[in-house]
Design a protein around this motif. Structure first.
Motif, PDB file in Angstrom:
ATOM      1  N   PRO A   1       0.779  -1.184  -0.251  1.00 43.26           N
ATOM      2  CA  PRO A   1      -0.028   0.107   0.054  1.00 43.26           C
ATOM      3  C   PRO A   1       0.766   1.293  -0.031  1.00 43.26           C
ATOM      4  CG  PRO A   1      -0.820  -1.472   1.780  1.00 43.26           C
ATOM      5  CD  PRO A   1       0.645  -2.071   1.260  1.00 43.26           C
ATOM      6  N   GLU A   2       0.038   2.499  -0.431  1.00 43.60           N
ATOM      7  CA  GLU A   2       0.944   3.669  -0.741  1.00 43.60           C
ATOM      8  C   GLU A   2       1.513   4.053   0.605  1.00 43.60           C
ATOM      9  OE1 GLU A   2      -0.381   8.159  -1.558  1.00 43.60           O
ATOM     10  OE2 GLU A   2      -1.185   6.361  -2.944  1.00 43.60           O
ATOM     11  N   THR A   3       0.959   3.927   1.689  1.00 39.23           N
ATOM     12  CA  THR A   3       1.676   4.138   3.109  1.00 39.23           C
ATOM     13  C   THR A   3       2.346   2.969   3.576  1.00 39.23           C
ATOM     14  OG1 THR A   3      -0.549   3.069   4.192  1.00 39.23           O
ATOM     15  CG2 THR A   3      -0.703   5.375   3.696  1.00 39.23           C
ATOM     16  N   GLY A   4       2.716   2.133   2.914  1.00 38.82           N
ATOM     17  CA  GLY A   4       3.561   0.932   3.307  1.00 38.82           C
ATOM     18  C   GLY A   4       2.987  -0.061   4.190  1.00 38.82           C
ATOM     19  N   MET A   5       3.580  -1.016   4.909  1.00 39.36           N
ATOM     20  CA  MET A   5       3.183  -1.836   5.893  1.00 39.36           C
ATOM     21  C   MET A   5       4.362  -2.186   7.062  1.00 39.36           C
ATOM     22  SD  MET A   5       3.378  -5.439   3.417  1.00 39.36           S
ATOM     23  CE  MET A   5       2.718  -6.539   4.891  1.00 39.36           C
ATOM     24  N   SER A   6       3.723  -3.020   7.935  1.00 39.13           N
ATOM     25  CA  SER A   6       4.792  -3.195   9.002  1.00 39.13           C
ATOM     26  C   SER A   6       5.701  -4.169   8.475  1.00 39.13           C
ATOM     27  CB  SER A   6       3.830  -4.065  10.073  1.00 39.13           C
ATOM     28  OG  SER A   6       4.576  -4.882  10.735  1.00 39.13           O
ATOM     29  N   ARG A   7       6.988  -3.691   8.753  1.00 37.10           N
ATOM     30  CA  ARG A   7       8.170  -4.389   8.364  1.00 37.10           C
ATOM     31  C   ARG A   7       8.192  -5.831   8.836  1.00 37.10           C
ATOM     32  NH1 ARG A   7      12.601  -4.758   4.861  1.00 37.10           N
ATOM     33  NH2 ARG A   7      14.463  -5.784   5.849  1.00 37.10           N
ATOM     34  N   GLN A   8       7.864  -6.261  10.043  1.00 33.00           N
ATOM     35  CA  GLN A   8       7.716  -7.268  10.745  1.00 33.00           C
ATOM     36  C   GLN A   8       6.723  -8.330  10.021  1.00 33.00           C
ATOM     37  OE1 GLN A   8       7.594  -7.538  14.955  1.00 33.00           O
ATOM     38  NE2 GLN A   8       6.964  -9.789  14.688  1.00 33.00           N
ATOM     39  N   ALA A   9       5.558  -7.799   9.784  1.00 32.80           N
ATOM     40  CA  ALA A   9       4.549  -8.539   8.873  1.00 32.80           C
ATOM     41  C   ALA A   9       4.895  -8.913   7.467  1.00 32.80           C
ATOM     42  CB  ALA A   9       3.159  -7.679   8.882  1.00 32.80           C
ATOM     43  N   TYR A  10       5.719  -7.967   6.904  1.00 30.39           N
ATOM     44  CA  TYR A  10       6.429  -7.962   5.364  1.00 30.39           C
ATOM     45  C   TYR A  10       7.307  -9.118   5.484  1.00 30.39           C
ATOM     46  CZ  TYR A  10       9.327  -7.402   1.652  1.00 30.39           C
ATOM     47  OH  TYR A  10      10.194  -7.636   0.505  1.00 30.39           O
ATOM     48  N   ILE A  11       8.266  -9.203   6.364  1.00 26.13           N
ATOM     49  CA  ILE A  11       9.260 -10.234   6.467  1.00 26.13           C
ATOM     50  C   ILE A  11       8.710 -11.725   6.776  1.00 26.13           C
ATOM     51  CG2 ILE A  11      11.134 -10.919   7.920  1.00 26.13           C
ATOM     52  CD1 ILE A  11      12.143  -8.510   6.602  1.00 26.13           C
ATOM     53  N   GLU A  12       7.682 -11.746   7.716  1.00 20.77           N
ATOM     54  CA  GLU A  12       7.156 -13.034   7.805  1.00 20.77           C
ATOM     55  C   GLU A  12       6.348 -13.336   6.883  1.00 20.77           C
ATOM     56  OE1 GLU A  12       4.975 -12.608  11.856  1.00 20.77           O
ATOM     57  OE2 GLU A  12       7.050 -12.192  12.932  1.00 20.77           O
ATOM     58  N   ARG A  13       5.604 -12.404   6.151  1.00 24.34           N
ATOM     59  CA  ARG A  13       4.823 -12.992   4.953  1.00 24.34           C
ATOM     60  C   ARG A  13       5.795 -13.585   3.766  1.00 24.34           C
ATOM     61  NH1 ARG A  13       1.522  -8.464   1.609  1.00 24.34           N
ATOM     62  NH2 ARG A  13       3.574  -8.425   0.589  1.00 24.34           N
ATOM     63  N   LYS A  14       6.863 -12.888   3.485  1.00 28.48           N
ATOM     64  CA  LYS A  14       7.794 -13.100   2.490  1.00 28.48           C
ATOM     65  C   LYS A  14       8.744 -14.354   2.812  1.00 28.48           C
ATOM     66  CE  LYS A  14      10.805 -11.343  -0.838  1.00 28.48           C
ATOM     67  NZ  LYS A  14      11.080 -10.188  -1.493  1.00 28.48           N
ATOM     68  N   PHE A  15       9.185 -14.448   3.986  1.00 31.73           N
ATOM     69  CA  PHE A  15      10.006 -15.293   4.311  1.00 31.73           C
ATOM     70  C   PHE A  15       9.824 -16.397   5.463  1.00 31.73           C
ATOM     71  CE2 PHE A  15      12.848 -11.677   3.197  1.00 31.73           C
ATOM     72  CZ  PHE A  15      13.143 -12.231   1.990  1.00 31.73           C
ATOM     73  N   GLY A  16       8.701 -15.998   6.122  1.00 25.83           N
ATOM     74  CA  GLY A  16       8.154 -17.027   7.123  1.00 25.83           C
ATOM     75  C   GLY A  16       8.803 -16.548   8.683  1.00 25.83           C
ATOM     76  N   PRO A  17       8.030 -17.097   9.624  1.00 29.56           N
ATOM     77  CA  PRO A  17       8.610 -16.897  11.142  1.00 29.56           C
ATOM     78  C   PRO A  17      10.011 -17.040  11.083  1.00 29.56           C
ATOM     79  CG  PRO A  17       6.543 -18.528  11.091  1.00 29.56           C
ATOM     80  CD  PRO A  17       7.034 -18.316   9.692  1.00 29.56           C
ATOM     81  N   GLY A  18      10.558 -16.208  12.018  1.00 30.25           N
ATOM     82  CA  GLY A  18      12.173 -15.960  12.235  1.00 30.25           C
ATOM     83  C   GLY A  18      12.881 -15.797  11.247  1.00 30.25           C
ATOM     84  N   ALA A  19      12.484 -14.993  10.239  1.00 28.20           N
ATOM     85  CA  ALA A  19      12.979 -14.914   8.863  1.00 28.20           C
ATOM     86  C   ALA A  19      14.026 -13.706   9.304  1.00 28.20           C
ATOM     87  CB  ALA A  19      12.086 -14.329   7.703  1.00 28.20           C
ATOM     88  N   LYS A  20      14.162 -13.126  10.324  1.00 25.79           N
ATOM     89  CA  LYS A  20      15.147 -12.085  10.689  1.00 25.79           C
ATOM     90  C   LYS A  20      16.614 -12.629  10.664  1.00 25.79           C
ATOM     91  CE  LYS A  20      12.576  -8.567  13.027  1.00 25.79           C
ATOM     92  NZ  LYS A  20      12.683  -7.632  14.252  1.00 25.79           N
ATOM     93  N   ARG A  21      16.736 -13.917  10.798  1.00 24.85           N
ATOM     94  CA  ARG A  21      17.946 -14.580  10.631  1.00 24.85           C
ATOM     95  C   ARG A  21      18.781 -14.436   9.256  1.00 24.85           C
ATOM     96  NH1 ARG A  21      14.239 -18.642  11.201  1.00 24.85           N
ATOM     97  NH2 ARG A  21      14.217 -20.035   9.578  1.00 24.85           N
ATOM     98  N   ASN A  22      17.789 -14.108   8.321  1.00 21.39           N
ATOM     99  CA  ASN A  22      18.378 -14.156   6.872  1.00 21.39           C
ATOM    100  C   ASN A  22      19.023 -12.971   6.970  1.00 21.39           C
ATOM    101  OD1 ASN A  22      16.718 -15.925   6.109  1.00 21.39           O
ATOM    102  ND2 ASN A  22      15.254 -15.039   5.414  1.00 21.39           N
ATOM    103  N   TYR A  23      19.327 -11.807   7.678  1.00 22.97           N
ATOM    104  CA  TYR A  23      19.681 -10.648   7.681  1.00 22.97           C
ATOM    105  C   TYR A  23      21.197 -10.684   8.147  1.00 22.97           C
ATOM    106  CZ  TYR A  23      15.826  -8.778   5.317  1.00 22.97           C
ATOM    107  OH  TYR A  23      14.657  -8.431   4.432  1.00 22.97           O
ATOM    108  N   VAL A  24      21.462 -11.704   9.032  1.00 27.58           N
ATOM    109  CA  VAL A  24      22.654 -11.689   9.785  1.00 27.58           C
ATOM    110  C   VAL A  24      23.819 -11.656   8.877  1.00 27.58           C
ATOM    111  CG1 VAL A  24      24.158 -13.313  11.358  1.00 27.58           C
ATOM    112  CG2 VAL A  24      21.479 -13.151  11.734  1.00 27.58           C
TER     113      VAL A  24
END
Length: 172
Positions: free
Chosen positions: A13-36
């Motif tokens: 959406p034009e206003t963006g979305m929650s980064r956490q929701a985006y990451i989980e939608r794209k990569f699944g739960p615990g996806a923050k480890r992809n950024y290590v």
């Protein structure tokens, strides 16, 4: 060097979305480890990414318009650097026009002119057409490099790979 528009996530959406929701939608739960790995590589060259500070996954149309404006005023590289700093190092929302104006001013652009520009629809159609042209040409991710309009390289690569592509593009 020319910076061309490409929205990695045109459905946001034009206003963006929650980064956490985006990451989980794209990569699944615990996806923050992809950024290590990215954080480790960044640190090795003196870049301290602040992925945890990013709260908004942006729709990037406005940011691409800022890039268009910056490039038209001879400040494309500086504008890109200011945007990358605002987002990846400072965790700023690239859907916020004032954040974009701050980045543009940091890149050496005239802030009042930029504020008027971003408040208008100027060049929005050109940015969207550029995005669609990239998609029609098979671009579906970033980074994507085209050297001398001859050799294309998709994805993050070691400097040696990019240099080889540049050399190939020269002899074409």
């Amino acid at each position: 060097m020319r910076w061309l528009p490409f929205q990695l996530n045109p459905d946001i959406p034009e206003t963006g979305m929650s980064r956490q929701a985006y990451i989980e939608r794209k990569f699944g739960p615990g996806a923050k480890r992809n950024y290590v790995r990215i954080e480790d590589v960044g640190r090795s060259v003196g870049i301290v990414f602040a992925f945890d500070a990013i709260t908004v996954q942006p729709n990037t149309v406005l940011a691409h318009r800022l890039m268009h404006f910056g490039s038209a005023h001879g400040r494309g590289n500086e504008t890109a650097e200011a945007l990358f700093r605002a987002y990846f190092l400072d965790g700023k929302s690239l859907t916020d026009a004032q954040v974009l104006c701050d980045a543009g001013a940091a890149a050496g652009l005239d802030r009042p002119a930029l504020e008027r520009y971003l408040a208008s629809d100027d060049d929005a159609a050109a940015v969207m057409e550029g995005d669609m042209e990239a998609r029609r040409n098979g671009i579906n991710g970033v980074p994507f490099f085209i050297f001398n309009r001859r050799v294309a390289v998709s994805g993050a690569h070691e400097p040696e790979t990019l240099l080889a592509a540049m050399e190939k593009a020269l002899v074409g």
